[in-house]
Design a protein around this motif. Structure first.
Motif, mmCIF file in Angstrom:
data_model
loop_
_atom_site.group_PDB
_atom_site.id
_atom_site.type_symbol
_atom_site.label_atom_id
_atom_site.label_comp_id
_atom_site.label_asym_id
_atom_site.label_seq_id
_atom_site.Cartn_x
_atom_site.Cartn_y
_atom_site.Cartn_z
ATOM 1 N N LYS A 21 4.372 2.036 4.593
ATOM 2 C CA LYS A 21 3.929 3.354 5.048
ATOM 3 C C LYS A 21 3.477 4.212 3.863
ATOM 4 N N SER A 22 4.220 4.185 2.762
ATOM 5 C CA SER A 22 3.844 4.946 1.559
ATOM 6 C C SER A 22 2.554 4.425 0.950
ATOM 7 N N LEU A 23 2.388 3.111 0.941
ATOM 8 C CA LEU A 23 1.157 2.510 0.419
ATOM 9 C C LEU A 23 -0.045 3.032 1.200
ATOM 10 N N LYS A 24 0.068 3.062 2.505
ATOM 11 C CA LYS A 24 -1.048 3.524 3.338
ATOM 12 C C LYS A 24 -1.311 5.015 3.132
ATOM 13 N N LYS A 25 -0.270 5.805 2.952
ATOM 14 C CA LYS A 25 -0.449 7.232 2.688
ATOM 15 C C LYS A 25 -1.141 7.437 1.341
ATOM 16 N N ASP A 26 -0.676 6.725 0.311
ATOM 17 C CA ASP A 26 -1.310 6.832 -1.004
ATOM 18 C C ASP A 26 -2.767 6.387 -0.956
ATOM 19 N N THR A 27 -3.062 5.392 -0.148
ATOM 20 C CA THR A 27 -4.442 4.927 0.002
ATOM 21 C C THR A 27 -5.298 6.009 0.656
ATOM 22 N N ARG A 28 -4.788 6.638 1.698
ATOM 23 C CA ARG A 28 -5.525 7.753 2.328
ATOM 24 C C ARG A 28 -5.762 8.875 1.323
ATOM 25 N N ASP A 29 -4.751 9.198 0.514
ATOM 26 C CA ASP A 29 -4.896 10.238 -0.512
ATOM 27 C C ASP A 29 -5.991 9.861 -1.514
ATOM 28 N N PHE A 30 -6.018 8.606 -1.926
ATOM 29 C CA PHE A 30 -7.042 8.121 -2.847
ATOM 30 C C PHE A 30 -8.440 8.317 -2.246
ATOM 31 N N GLY A 72 8.579 -5.083 4.963
ATOM 32 C CA GLY A 72 8.046 -3.721 4.991
ATOM 33 C C GLY A 72 7.988 -3.018 3.652
ATOM 34 N N GLU A 73 8.361 -3.715 2.579
ATOM 35 C CA GLU A 73 8.317 -3.134 1.237
ATOM 36 C C GLU A 73 7.243 -3.830 0.403
ATOM 37 N N ILE A 74 6.565 -3.068 -0.435
ATOM 38 C CA ILE A 74 5.519 -3.607 -1.311
ATOM 39 C C ILE A 74 6.177 -4.085 -2.600
ATOM 40 N N THR A 75 5.956 -5.361 -2.945
ATOM 41 C CA THR A 75 6.557 -5.908 -4.157
ATOM 42 C C THR A 75 5.549 -6.112 -5.290
ATOM 43 N N TYR A 76 4.255 -6.138 -4.956
ATOM 44 C CA TYR A 76 3.232 -6.346 -5.981
ATOM 45 C C TYR A 76 1.893 -5.871 -5.452
ATOM 46 N N TYR A 113 -5.351 0.660 -9.530
ATOM 47 C CA TYR A 113 -4.689 1.403 -10.598
ATOM 48 C C TYR A 113 -4.081 2.706 -10.099
ATOM 49 N N TYR A 114 -4.709 3.338 -9.146
ATOM 50 C CA TYR A 114 -4.148 4.545 -8.540
ATOM 51 C C TYR A 114 -2.810 4.211 -7.884
ATOM 52 N N LEU A 115 -2.780 3.112 -7.130
ATOM 53 C CA LEU A 115 -1.551 2.737 -6.423
ATOM 54 C C LEU A 115 -0.429 2.356 -7.387
ATOM 55 N N ILE A 116 -0.724 1.504 -8.372
ATOM 56 C CA ILE A 116 0.366 1.071 -9.250
ATOM 57 C C ILE A 116 0.834 2.177 -10.183
ATOM 58 N N ALA A 117 -0.009 3.187 -10.394
ATOM 59 C CA ALA A 117 0.421 4.332 -11.197
ATOM 60 C C ALA A 117 1.364 5.240 -10.420
ATOM 61 N N ASN A 118 1.288 5.186 -9.104
ATOM 62 C CA ASN A 118 2.017 6.144 -8.284
ATOM 63 C C ASN A 118 3.138 5.569 -7.445
#
Length: 144
Positions: free
Chosen positions: A6-15, A57-61, A125-130
């Protein structure tokens, strides 16, 4: 603290709010695929983009696959990159030989059309930074 899907998708929308002009590009921003559990065709195998390993449900990489312009496979960066993590067991069924993917058990992708490879790299890079992940160790400058 692990990062949820869920956080990954939110960060993607923000990007995309910052870096995707739908009117100028003429299409909506790409969306993450459903989970691929190593059966059938990998999602977006024919595009360049970003992939993420998902465990419960968790992002590992988080990683990226962009084309190196191989004749006949222009834009197929995700297929080549995912192919480096798996081996064919039989037609349409794969086995992860990479420990990180084997542990996760699934991956998701977000594919970009040819010509948008730079946006895929920027999203990675946006995702792995955040967001913290178990297996990404390179942390580019973080976003406040």
């Amino acid at each position: 603290m692990p990062t949820s899907l869920k956080s990954l998708k939110k960060d993607t929308r923000d990007f995309f709010k910052l870096h995707w002009n739908e009117q100028a590009i003429g299409e909506a921003a790409p969306k993450w695929s459903k989970e691929w559990r190593l059966s059938g065709s990998a999602p977006n195998y024919d595009k360049q983009g970003v992939y993420a390993f998902v465990k419960d449900g968790e992002i590992t990489y988080v990683g990226s696959g962009v084309s190196r312009r191989k004749k006949g496979y222009e834009g197929h960066g995700l297929g080549a990159r995912i192919g480096g993590y798996v081996r064919v067991e039989k037609q349409g069924l794969y086995r992860a030989h990479d420990e990180r993917l084997a542990e996760a058990g699934a991956l998701i992708t977000i594919g970009f059309h040819l010509g948008y490879w730079h946006t895929a790299i920027a999203l990675k890079y946006y995702l792995i930074a955040n967001m913290p992940t178990k297996h990404n160790s390179n942390r580019p400058g973080s976003y406040p």
